[in-house]
Design a protein around this motif. Structure first.
Motif, short mmCIF file in Angstrom:
data_model
loop_
_atom_site.label_atom_id
_atom_site.label_comp_id
_atom_site.label_asym_id
_atom_site.label_seq_id
_atom_site.Cartn_x
_atom_site.Cartn_y
_atom_site.Cartn_z
N GLU A 1 10.07 8.78 -8.18
CA GLU A 1 9.09 8.34 -7.29
C GLU A 1 8.48 7.29 -7.78
OE1 GLU A 1 6.81 11.12 -4.30
OE2 GLU A 1 6.53 11.91 -6.27
N LEU A 2 8.25 6.47 -6.54
CA LEU A 2 7.38 5.09 -6.93
C LEU A 2 5.96 5.28 -6.44
CD1 LEU A 2 10.24 2.35 -6.07
CD2 LEU A 2 9.07 2.69 -8.47
N PRO A 3 5.11 4.23 -7.07
CA PRO A 3 3.62 4.27 -6.72
C PRO A 3 3.57 3.39 -5.18
CG PRO A 3 4.03 2.66 -8.55
CD PRO A 3 5.12 3.72 -8.30
N ARG A 4 3.22 4.14 -4.19
CA ARG A 4 3.13 3.51 -3.09
C ARG A 4 1.69 3.48 -2.21
NH1 ARG A 4 8.41 3.62 -0.42
NH2 ARG A 4 10.06 4.37 -2.01
N ARG A 5 1.07 4.46 -2.81
CA ARG A 5 -0.16 4.52 -2.23
C ARG A 5 -1.40 3.94 -2.94
NH1 ARG A 5 -2.28 10.77 -1.31
NH2 ARG A 5 -4.34 9.75 -0.99
N ARG A 6 -2.17 2.92 -2.18
CA ARG A 6 -3.52 2.59 -2.95
C ARG A 6 -4.43 3.88 -3.06
NH1 ARG A 6 -5.58 -3.03 -0.90
NH2 ARG A 6 -3.56 -2.62 -0.05
N LEU A 262 5.28 -3.62 -1.86
CA LEU A 262 3.93 -3.30 -1.64
C LEU A 262 3.04 -4.28 -1.50
CD1 LEU A 262 3.01 -1.01 -4.96
CD2 LEU A 262 3.17 -0.27 -2.62
N ALA A 263 2.35 -4.33 -0.30
CA ALA A 263 1.37 -5.48 0.21
C ALA A 263 0.20 -5.41 -0.38
CB ALA A 263 1.32 -5.39 1.54
N VAL A 289 -8.76 -5.28 -9.23
CA VAL A 289 -7.76 -4.34 -9.67
C VAL A 289 -7.30 -3.21 -8.86
CG1 VAL A 289 -6.93 -3.09 -11.63
CG2 VAL A 289 -7.91 -5.26 -11.91
N GLN A 290 -6.19 -3.16 -8.21
CA GLN A 290 -5.85 -1.71 -7.47
C GLN A 290 -4.78 -0.89 -8.15
OE1 GLN A 290 -4.14 -3.92 -4.05
NE2 GLN A 290 -6.10 -4.51 -3.50
#
Length: 304
Positions: A1-6, A262-263, A289-290
């Motif tokens: 899985e990739l990080p997609r959610r802020r 990712l935007a 930083v997010q």
């Protein structure tokens, strides 16, 4: 899985964030500010733990020691600093570079700090010695050093001269691979077999460390003017890059296909740091930083 959610946004309050770096276990992170400060955070909770003041100009990179007791940092004031995490004090300051220092790393035991500078040298500083001069100077590069990484017996450097250099400290050997475009960032794969290099022709390249063979090329992002980070995901399944268009891009390492964009923001994504063991990413853009996590992630205390 990739990080997609802020999951979280940190307003760092230190001007532009030049670099964000997870510590060794991924529980904390460091942010390097254009306001000369360095900050330590728990990004998962969104809490600032300490501010480190001591650089005379903007801080460009930082790293934590394996036991989290010390930090090293470098900056546009041409210095490398060693900090005591608990007291917030500078333990040592190393002045030997002739220009701004772009990148720093500890070796595994945190006995040596390796720094790379616009002065075209990589310098190795002994943290335990009182001597002011470096224990080693690697001056093979013909232009500024943009990025260094250290493994248990190697130093990997990327230079504006378009070469990735790998110093095998055990064998006393230098291996050099010519990319041709100025290199902005280099990193080792987790399995230690490959090196990833990002360069100003908007391309990431995956190289076989031993042979120098080109294993993959990844394009789609924009990198023409800034020193942008490249990363590998925690299990080496994907390669990622910051981009000048405000996005972060991830490609499938084997197939080379674009897996995710990712935007992040409206301007250049200055820096990236991938968590050592989790699908978790830190991005720095402007003064923020997010923290990004996988879709299925539930923050503590959140009930969906």
């Amino acid at each position: 899985e990739l990080p997609r959610r802020r999951v979280r946004t940190l307003e760092c309050g230190q001007g532009a964030v030049r670099a964000v770096r997870f510590n060794v276990d991924g529980n904390y992170c460091l942010t390097c500010g254009s306001d000369k400060s360095l900050k330590l955070w728990n990004p998962h909770k969104g809490t600032a733990l300490r501010t480190y003041q001591g650089h005379g100009y903007e801080v460009l990179d930082a790293a934590g020691s394996f036991d989290n007791s010390q930090l090293c940092s470098c900056g546009a004031d041409k210095t490398v600093a060693l900090w005591d995490v608990a007291t917030g004090q500078v333990v040592r300051k190393y002045r030997g570079h002739a220009g701004k220092v772009n990148c720093v790393q500890f070796n595994e035991e945190a006995t040596i700090i390796v720094s790379g500078s616009i002065d075209s040298t990589v310098r190795c500083w002994d943290c335990r010695s009182r001597r002011p001069d470096p224990v080693q100077v690697l001056d093979e590069a013909k232009d500024g050093i943009s990025s260094v990484k250290v493994s248990d017996h190697e130093i990997l450097s990327g230079s504006v001269d378009g070469r990735v250099r790998r110093y095998d400290l055990r064998a006393g050997q230098l291996y050099s691979d010519y990319i041709g475009s100025p290199i902005t960032s280099v990193c080792f794969s987790k399995d230690g077999q490959c090196a990833l290099a990002a360069s100003l022709d908007s391309t990431l390249r995956l190289l076989d460390k031993e042979t120098g063979e080109l294993l993959g090329e990844y394009t789609g992002h924009r990198s023409t003017a800034y020193r942008l980070d490249c990363v590998l995901s925690e299990q080496d399944t994907h390669v990622g890059s910051a981009s000048e268009d405000g996005n972060v891009y991830f490609w499938d390492l084997v197939e080379g296909s674009l897996a995710l964009s990712l935007a992040v923001g409206h301007s250049v994504v200055q820096s990236l740091s991938f968590h050592p063991t989790l699908p978790c990413l830190l991005t720095a853009t402007e003064g923020q930083v997010q923290l990004w996590r996988e879709e299925s992630f539930q923050p503590e205390g959140d009930t969906a």
